[in-house]
Structures are given as C-alpha cells and as structure tokens.
Design an enzyme around this catalytic site. Structure first.
Site, mmCIF file in Angstrom:
data_model
loop_
_atom_site.group_PDB
_atom_site.id
_atom_site.type_symbol
_atom_site.label_atom_id
_atom_site.label_comp_id
_atom_site.label_asym_id
_atom_site.label_seq_id
_atom_site.Cartn_x
_atom_site.Cartn_y
_atom_site.Cartn_z
ATOM 1 C CG ASP A 126 -5.292 0.818 -7.970
ATOM 2 O OD1 ASP A 126 -4.412 -0.419 -7.448
ATOM 3 O OD2 ASP A 126 -6.378 0.451 -7.650
ATOM 4 C CE LYS B 163 2.126 -9.686 1.182
ATOM 5 N NZ LYS B 163 2.669 -8.538 0.682
ATOM 6 C CB ILE C 3 5.926 -1.463 6.561
ATOM 7 C CG1 ILE C 3 5.584 -2.395 7.762
ATOM 8 C CG2 ILE C 3 7.186 -2.295 5.830
ATOM 9 C CD1 ILE C 3 5.404 -3.996 7.783
ATOM 10 C CB SER D 136 6.944 -11.661 1.248
ATOM 11 O OG SER D 136 6.576 -12.683 1.214
ATOM 12 C CE LYS E 197 5.431 -7.166 -18.430
ATOM 13 N NZ LYS E 197 6.241 -7.671 -19.519
HETATM 14 C C1 HXC Z 1 -14.350 -10.446 3.902
HETATM 15 C C2 HXC Z 1 -13.979 -8.649 2.732
HETATM 16 C C3 HXC Z 1 -13.450 -7.778 3.909
HETATM 17 C C4 HXC Z 1 -13.377 -8.427 4.933
HETATM 18 C C5 HXC Z 1 -13.228 -6.649 2.139
HETATM 19 N N1 HXC Z 1 -13.660 -7.618 1.492
HETATM 20 N N2 HXC Z 1 -12.966 -6.566 3.381
HETATM 21 N N3 HXC Z 1 -14.275 -9.807 2.828
HETATM 22 N N4 HXC Z 1 -14.001 -9.805 5.101
HETATM 23 N N5 HXC Z 1 -13.140 -7.979 6.249
HETATM 24 C C6 HXC Z 1 -14.190 -8.061 0.209
HETATM 25 C C7 HXC Z 1 -15.550 -6.974 0.018
HETATM 26 O O1 HXC Z 1 -16.503 -7.528 0.427
HETATM 27 C C8 HXC Z 1 -15.071 -7.112 -1.724
HETATM 28 O O2 HXC Z 1 -15.868 -8.199 -2.110
HETATM 29 C C9 HXC Z 1 -13.774 -7.105 -1.865
HETATM 30 O O3 HXC Z 1 -13.227 -7.764 -0.689
HETATM 31 C C10 HXC Z 1 -13.045 -5.755 -2.270
HETATM 32 O O4 HXC Z 1 -13.570 -4.870 -1.208
HETATM 33 P P1 HXC Z 1 -13.277 -3.371 -1.568
HETATM 34 O O5 HXC Z 1 -13.521 -2.745 -0.235
HETATM 35 O O6 HXC Z 1 -14.244 -2.922 -2.548
HETATM 36 O O7 HXC Z 1 -11.816 -3.138 -1.994
HETATM 37 P P2 HXC Z 1 -10.899 -2.193 -2.140
HETATM 38 O O8 HXC Z 1 -11.347 -0.966 -1.721
HETATM 39 O O9 HXC Z 1 -9.722 -2.350 -3.092
HETATM 40 O O10 HXC Z 1 -9.748 -2.614 -0.792
HETATM 41 C C11 HXC Z 1 -8.891 -3.534 -0.787
HETATM 42 C C12 HXC Z 1 -8.973 -4.126 0.622
HETATM 43 C C13 HXC Z 1 -8.719 -3.116 1.787
HETATM 44 C C14 HXC Z 1 -7.810 -5.233 0.717
HETATM 45 C C15 HXC Z 1 -10.095 -4.990 0.857
HETATM 46 O O11 HXC Z 1 -8.829 -3.657 2.911
HETATM 47 C C16 HXC Z 1 -7.592 -2.280 1.529
HETATM 48 O O12 HXC Z 1 -7.468 -1.240 0.768
HETATM 49 N N6 HXC Z 1 -6.515 -2.516 2.322
HETATM 50 C C17 HXC Z 1 -5.444 -1.552 2.028
HETATM 51 C C18 HXC Z 1 -4.451 -1.588 3.292
HETATM 52 C C19 HXC Z 1 -4.196 -2.969 4.008
HETATM 53 O O13 HXC Z 1 -5.099 -3.816 4.143
HETATM 54 N N7 HXC Z 1 -2.955 -3.010 4.702
HETATM 55 C C20 HXC Z 1 -2.797 -4.152 5.505
HETATM 56 C C21 HXC Z 1 -1.587 -4.891 4.651
HETATM 57 S S1 HXC Z 1 -1.189 -6.245 5.956
HETATM 58 P P3 HXC Z 1 -17.505 -8.456 -2.841
HETATM 59 O O14 HXC Z 1 -17.560 -9.567 -3.171
HETATM 60 O O15 HXC Z 1 -18.137 -7.724 -1.511
HETATM 61 O O16 HXC Z 1 -17.214 -7.322 -3.949
HETATM 62 C C22 HXC Z 1 -0.424 -7.191 5.042
HETATM 63 C C23 HXC Z 1 0.632 -8.049 5.578
HETATM 64 C C24 HXC Z 1 0.102 -9.237 6.100
HETATM 65 O O17 HXC Z 1 -0.684 -7.361 4.073
HETATM 66 C C25 HXC Z 1 0.925 -9.868 7.074
HETATM 67 C C26 HXC Z 1 1.149 -9.200 8.465
HETATM 68 C C27 HXC Z 1 1.856 -10.053 9.609
#
Ligand code: HXC
Length: 275
Positions: free
Chosen positions: A70, A165, A25, A147, A130
């Site tokens: 980041d 959000k 997006i 959001s 900020k």
């Molecule tokens: C449970 C999970 C998990 C899962 C990660 N974690 N994935 N827990 N189920 N599927 C937990 C991990 O175990 C860890 O906790 C903590 O989250 C951090 O995980 P990391 O992989 O180390 O974090 P990081 O590399 O910073 O990645 C962040 C992330 C990842 C959010 C977990 O998915 C990411 O980078 N996503 C970016 C892209 C994304 O998600 N885009 C979609 C956005 S959609 P522990 O305790 O084990 O250390 C959106 C819109 C929503 O937001 C509305 C749509 C309609």
C-alpha cells in the site's frame, strides 16, 4: 493496443517500478515500458489483481515482478523496492501512479474522506519517492509522477484531489532541484480524460461525457497508450535534459480551465440527488 514496433529497445536494460500498475493508466504505462524492453515491477494493494496484470505484461517478453504494498505505508514501500531489486535489479524508472478519487463537495466530505485521498495521492507519492531514492541514485534514474488537471485549476467536488495533486507537482519540482545533482530526473504527466479508466467511471456520467469530449480541443478521449508513450519518452534517454516538467497529455483540455468540469459536476450531483 500497445504497439511494440516503434518502441523496441527504447528502454532496454531499464527496470521500471510502477505503483497502481495493476490497472488503467498505470497498467498502460507498464505495457508501453515493457514494449520498450524494460523489466517491470507493478505494485498495488491486491496481489491477485497484480498477478493477472503481470501475465498481460509478460506477453511483451520481459521479466515482470508483481509486488503487493500500500503506497500509504512507507515501510511496505521500502520492502517492495528491495524485493524488486533482488528480483530484477536496481530500479532506474519509478512511476508514482497510484491514486484515489470520488466526487464530493467539501461540505459533505468527512475528515477521513479528505485525508484518504491526501494519503494515497500525496503521501503515497512521497513514500514512493523516498523508497525509490537509493536505487535511483545508483542508476541515475527517472522519477515520474502521474498528476491531474486538478493540480492546475480548482475543480468543484475535487478539493481533496486538487490539494493532493498540486502537492504532488510541487513535491516533484522540489525533488528535481534536490536530486538533480545526483543524476535523478523528476517529471509529472497530467493525463486528460482517458477512455475506459476508473477515473472516467468516477468523474463522468453518460450525460456529462459528451460535454467533456466537446471541451477537449482534440475532440476525443485519450487512450492509455497516449499516456504510456509519453511516460516512455520522459523516462528515456531522449528526455535526458528534461526535469521538473509538468506535461499535460490531454489533447489540450487544460487550456480551457475547469469551467466545463464545474458545470458537469453540478449535473453529476443533481443526478445523484434525484436518484
Ligand atoms: C464521499 C467518500 C466516497 C464518496 C469514499 N469516501 N468514497 N466520501 N463520497 N463517493 C470516504 C469514506 O466515507 C471514508 O470516510 C473515506 O472516504 C475512506 O473510504 P474507504 O472506502 O474506507 O477508503 P479506501 O478503501 O482506502 O478507498 C480509497 C478511495 C477509493 C479513494 C475512497 O475510492 C479507492 O480506493 N479508489 C482507488 C481507485 C480510484 O479511485 N481510481 C481513480 C483515480 S482517478 P469515513 O469518514 O466514512 O470513514 C484520479 C485522476 C483524477 O485520481 C483526474 C481524472 C481526470
């Protein structure tokens, strides 16, 4: 396919800074703003991904500055905004779009899992605001937050995103009050289900997707251009009296609440457990 003909010149003279702009997006927003004539800075964690996205945006004939940072790191964001100002001029449009998501019930979620999404979505939005403030004050600019419907209604398996959000939208409205007198407008977009995005990959399965589409009054998925055009409008002089607004761009999906999503989330979970 982003169409530049009707957007031509809409944002000429503007500099847009878009977090999460390397894909999905937010890249769509970047392309629509480029089609409207704005110079574009895209910010994300991985420079190689940003470079590839920057080439796609340059096709619209505008200057593009990819900058790795980041959103969870305020100092890095401040540096990214200063580097953008040196490269392109003062930012007049800031878009806080970076987000993270996964499906998980609270009972199975770790402290760090919850905190990670709060840090990316809510703290990342705060840090972007900020870091943008000094330049937006100079340009009397626009601050736009991406959001989600999770801000409006509780969604099963999405406590982290709902909390983040809802916080983003209240942060946005507080900033609209605090920064409005300085000429800065603040708004949010709530995207519906957008085809081909990471969010859709994470939140749906082939089984739940038709249910979701059926719950959208417009009976289709959105496109990144649907969101990009709304972002151009809200950031343009045509929206000069709009501030503090939360605009769903979702074919009417949020009107139905989160009931269908909660049902689909159970199927999603059941599917995971049976594998
Ligand atoms: C449970 C999970 C998990 C899962 C990660 N974690 N994935 N827990 N189920 N599927 C937990 C991990 O175990 C860890 O906790 C903590 O989250 C951090 O995980 P990391 O992989 O180390 O974090 P990081 O590399 O910073 O990645 C962040 C992330 C990842 C959010 C977990 O998915 C990411 O980078 N996503 C970016 C892209 C994304 O998600 N885009 C979609 C956005 S959609 P522990 O305790 O084990 O250390 C959106 C819109 C929503 O937001 C509305 C749509 C309609």
């Amino acid at each position: 396919m982003t169409d530049s003909t009707y957007l031509d010149g809409f944002l000429k003279g503007h500099v847009a800074f878009i977090t999460g702009g390397g894909s999905g997006i937010n890249l769509g927003i970047a392309k629509n703003m480029a089609a409207a004539g704005a110079k574009i800075a895209i910010c994300g964690r991985t420079f190689s991904k940003l470079e590839a996205a920057a080439d796609e945006i340059r096709a619209f004939g505008v200057d593009v500055f990819p900058v790795a940072a980041d959103v969870r790191d305020l100092e890095a964001m401040e540096k990214a905004f200063l580097e953008t100002e040196a490269a392109l001029g003062s930012v007049s449009i800031a878009v806080a779009g970076a987000a993270g998501n996964f499906m998980c019930e609270v009972k199975d979620m770790t402290y760090n899992g919850f905190k990670t999404v709060i840090d990316i979505d809510l703290m990342g939005s705060f840090n972007t605001a900020k870091a943008a403030y000094d330049q937006l004050k100079k340009t009397k600019g626009s601050l736009l937050f991406i959001s989600a419907g999770q801000s409006l209604d509780a969604h099963s398996h999405q406590a982290h995103v709902c909390a983040a959000k809802a916080g983003v939208d209240k942060l946005m409205q507080t900033l609209a009050i605090e920064w409005g007198p300085g000429g800065i407008r603040c708004n949010s977009i709530i995207p519906g289900p957008i085809d081909g995005t990471e969010g859709m990959k994470r939140l749906t399965t082939p089984e739940t997707l038709p249910m979701l589409i059926n719950a959208v009054p417009a009976r289709r998925l959105g496109t990144v251009d649907d969101i990009g055009r709304a972002a151009v409008f809200l950031s343009s002089p045509f929206a000069s009296y709009i501030s503090g607004a939360v605009l769903p761009v979702d074919g009417g999906l949020t009107l139905g609440g989160s009931g269908m999503f909660n049902f689909a989330a159970q199927q999603f979970n059941a599917g995971k457990k049976s594998k």
